[in-house]
Design an enzyme around this catalytic site. Structure first.
Site, PDB file in Angstrom:
ATOM      1  N   HIS A 153      21.403  20.251   9.530  1.00 20.68           N
ATOM      2  CA  HIS A 153      20.163  20.023   9.816  1.00 20.68           C
ATOM      3  C   HIS A 153      20.156  18.445   9.710  1.00 20.68           C
ATOM      4  O   HIS A 153      20.660  18.045   9.040  1.00 20.68           O
ATOM      5  CB  HIS A 153      19.139  20.759   9.087  1.00 20.68           C
ATOM      6  CG  HIS A 153      17.782  20.556   9.340  1.00 20.68           C
ATOM      7  ND1 HIS A 153      16.998  19.382   8.935  1.00 20.68           N
ATOM      8  CD2 HIS A 153      16.740  21.617   9.727  1.00 20.68           C
ATOM      9  CE1 HIS A 153      15.865  19.540   9.353  1.00 20.68           C
ATOM     10  NE2 HIS A 153      15.611  20.696   9.976  1.00 20.68           N
ATOM     11  N   ASP A 208      23.253  23.001   1.156  1.00 24.04           N
ATOM     12  CA  ASP A 208      21.532  22.972   1.770  1.00 24.04           C
ATOM     13  C   ASP A 208      21.154  24.362   1.638  1.00 24.04           C
ATOM     14  O   ASP A 208      21.642  25.085   2.701  1.00 24.04           O
ATOM     15  CB  ASP A 208      21.350  22.330   3.056  1.00 24.04           C
ATOM     16  CG  ASP A 208      20.238  22.218   3.704  1.00 24.04           C
ATOM     17  OD1 ASP A 208      19.358  22.690   3.052  1.00 24.04           O
ATOM     18  OD2 ASP A 208      19.983  21.707   4.673  1.00 24.04           O
ATOM     19  N   GLN A 220      17.724  27.504   4.301  1.00 23.99           N
ATOM     20  CA  GLN A 220      17.851  28.936   5.290  1.00 23.99           C
ATOM     21  C   GLN A 220      18.461  30.094   4.256  1.00 23.99           C
ATOM     22  O   GLN A 220      17.861  31.306   4.334  1.00 23.99           O
ATOM     23  CB  GLN A 220      18.518  28.773   6.314  1.00 23.99           C
ATOM     24  CG  GLN A 220      17.924  27.881   7.392  1.00 23.99           C
ATOM     25  CD  GLN A 220      16.554  28.407   8.101  1.00 23.99           C
ATOM     26  OE1 GLN A 220      16.343  29.529   8.245  1.00 23.99           O
ATOM     27  NE2 GLN A 220      15.867  27.206   8.390  1.00 23.99           N
ATOM     28  N   LYS A 261       9.790  28.025   3.342  1.00 22.45           N
ATOM     29  CA  LYS A 261      10.614  29.213   4.113  1.00 22.45           C
ATOM     30  C   LYS A 261      10.923  30.287   3.390  1.00 22.45           C
ATOM     31  O   LYS A 261      11.172  31.410   3.848  1.00 22.45           O
ATOM     32  CB  LYS A 261      11.976  28.390   4.428  1.00 22.45           C
ATOM     33  CG  LYS A 261      11.881  27.117   5.217  1.00 22.45           C
ATOM     34  CD  LYS A 261      13.382  26.703   5.736  1.00 22.45           C
ATOM     35  CE  LYS A 261      13.437  25.448   6.356  1.00 22.45           C
ATOM     36  NZ  LYS A 261      12.685  25.305   7.653  1.00 22.45           N
ATOM     37  N   CYS A 268      16.232  20.190  15.013  1.00 23.06           N
ATOM     38  CA  CYS A 268      16.525  19.033  14.102  1.00 23.06           C
ATOM     39  C   CYS A 268      18.010  19.055  13.839  1.00 23.06           C
ATOM     40  O   CYS A 268      18.494  18.963  12.570  1.00 23.06           O
ATOM     41  CB  CYS A 268      15.694  19.327  12.691  1.00 23.06           C
ATOM     42  SG  CYS A 268      13.876  19.095  12.680  1.00 23.06           S
TER      43      CYS A 268
END
Length: 400
Positions: free
Chosen positions: A119, A196, A199, A222, A358
């Site tokens: 991303h 990261d 998600q 999220k 993105c």
């Protein structure tokens, strides 16, 4: 018919249903449970106050709730201590914090390693850091399943590597990444590691002590929480290497006109008034999630995901990107522009995402200008997929 037993916990869904809308964009932002909304409203209706700075009752109440959320995040991630959790205004801010806070460790000729699926939030901070310091940005390629190529990683992660930054779960391809061997390669070469988890943190519980990364970032919105809030996990020793990047109230221990001394983490990296209501509401979201049957949630998500994939594969000309494993599927249709298809789906009340998500470099790698993405939350059920497939068939008939 597969139904979600948690659908009624999310009041927005009844509003969307009344408007004829189907929400399939949870990978961008999830809808919110009533428990989170109540916590958010409760902070304001019971007396808003700043944290850590006053002795009156509203401030003490806010501080207790704020710090209780820090404990909840630490428990959710199985961090060693709540002091390893720094609150930010999202995963993007957390990654920028790291890029500036670790800048002094990066020099000319050093290498920062990312992957081809990142991303923009986990690409641009490192790209700009490399440009500032004269370092090299090394990109790990993907295999045919949309996962980071471990053979290439063994060649590309080496003695010049100072930092590895990779996603846990791709927001485009829906594929879990092979973190353990990648993190081991970074450790073996003395490099810091950043994951990261924006998600990945949404799907299942992830033990950061077992994962053994140096840093991990997440966004609340999220994770069925509020907008504008995130968290940075930093392993104790790794946090000691961070330099302060924002300056202001609360993070300072002693200051005069000539110099200042700053708090260590976490307070030293939470300059100014934090998103107090949002942090408290994030804690409420985690309480809500912790109260669910985790096995039932995972089973529901996986069953629904398989039905999504099967339905897409059954339609002529539809091509899935990668090998999606959980909660989302990105796809293109032969001879059809993704923006045209998205427009027709939206007109039928189907909320999906269209574009590069993105992740422009990934799309360029795939030879695409964009794609459609349908993503699931624990509140979705089979009726949502039926609406999607019906709308998709109607749109494709018109476009063809």
């Amino acid at each position: 018919m597969l139904l979600s037993p948690w659908r009624a916990d999310f009041p927005a869904l009844s509003v969307l249903e009344a408007q004829g809308q189907v929400y399939l964009d949870s990978a961008a932002t999830a809808q919110k449970p009533q428990a989170m909304i109540d916590a958010l409203a409760g902070y304001y209706t019971c007396g808003a106050a700043n944290v850590h700075r006053a002795q009156h009752q509203p401030a003490e109440r806010a501080t207790r709730a704020f710090e209780a959320s820090r404990i909840k995040v630490a428990k959710w991630l199985n961090a060693s201590s709540p002091t390893e959790i720094v609150f930010t205004r999202g995963a993007t801010e957390a990654l920028n914090l790291l890029a500036y806070g670790l800048e002094h460790l990066i020099g000319a000729g050093d290498e920062i390693v990312i992957s081809a699926l990142e991303h923009h939030a986990n690409l641009l901070p490192w790209q700009q850091l490399a440009l500032r310091r004269g370092a090299k940005l090394v990109v790990l390629p993907l295999d045919t399943d949309g996962r980071i190529d471990l053979d290439a990683a063994q060649r590309l992660i080496g003695p010049r590597t100072r930092l590895l930054a990779v996603s846990q779960l791709s927001n485009v391809l829906g594929s879990w990444q092979p973190l353990q061997p990648l993190l081991e390669l970074a450790r073996r070469n003395g490099a810091l590691s950043v994951v990261d988890g924006a998600q990945g943190v949404v799907h299942g519980r992830h033990d950061l002590q077992t994962l053994a990364c140096d840093f991990y970032v997440l966004s609340a919105h999220k994770l069925y929480g509020p907008d504008g809030v995130g968290a940075l996990f930093g392993r104790g020793e790794a946090l000691l290497q961070l330099r302060h990047w924002q300056f202001g109230g609360e993070m300072v221990r002693v200051a005069d006109f000539e110099q200042a001394e700053f708090h260590a983490a976490p307070l030293g990296f939470e300059a100014g008034t934090p998103p107090i209501a949002g942090v408290i509401a994030l804690g409420a979201s985690l309480d809500y999630l912790a109260g669910l049957d985790a096995h039932a949630v995972q089973s529901h998500e996986q069953t629904l995901h398989h039905k999504l994939l099967d339905g897409l594969r059954a339609r002529r000309g539809v091509r899935l990107l990668g090998s999606p494993q959980v909660a989302l599927a990105s796809f293109v249709v032969e001879g059809v522009h993704h923006a045209d298809l998205s427009h027709l789906l939206v007109e039928q009340g189907i909320a999906v995402r269209s574009g590069n998500h993105c992740a422009m470099p990934l799309m360029k790698t795939l030879g695409l200008g964009g794609a459609i993405r349908a993503s699931l939350g624990l509140y979705n059920d089979e009726s949502d997929l039926q609406r999607l497939f019906t709308a998709l068939d109607a749109a494709l008939e018109l476009l063809r």
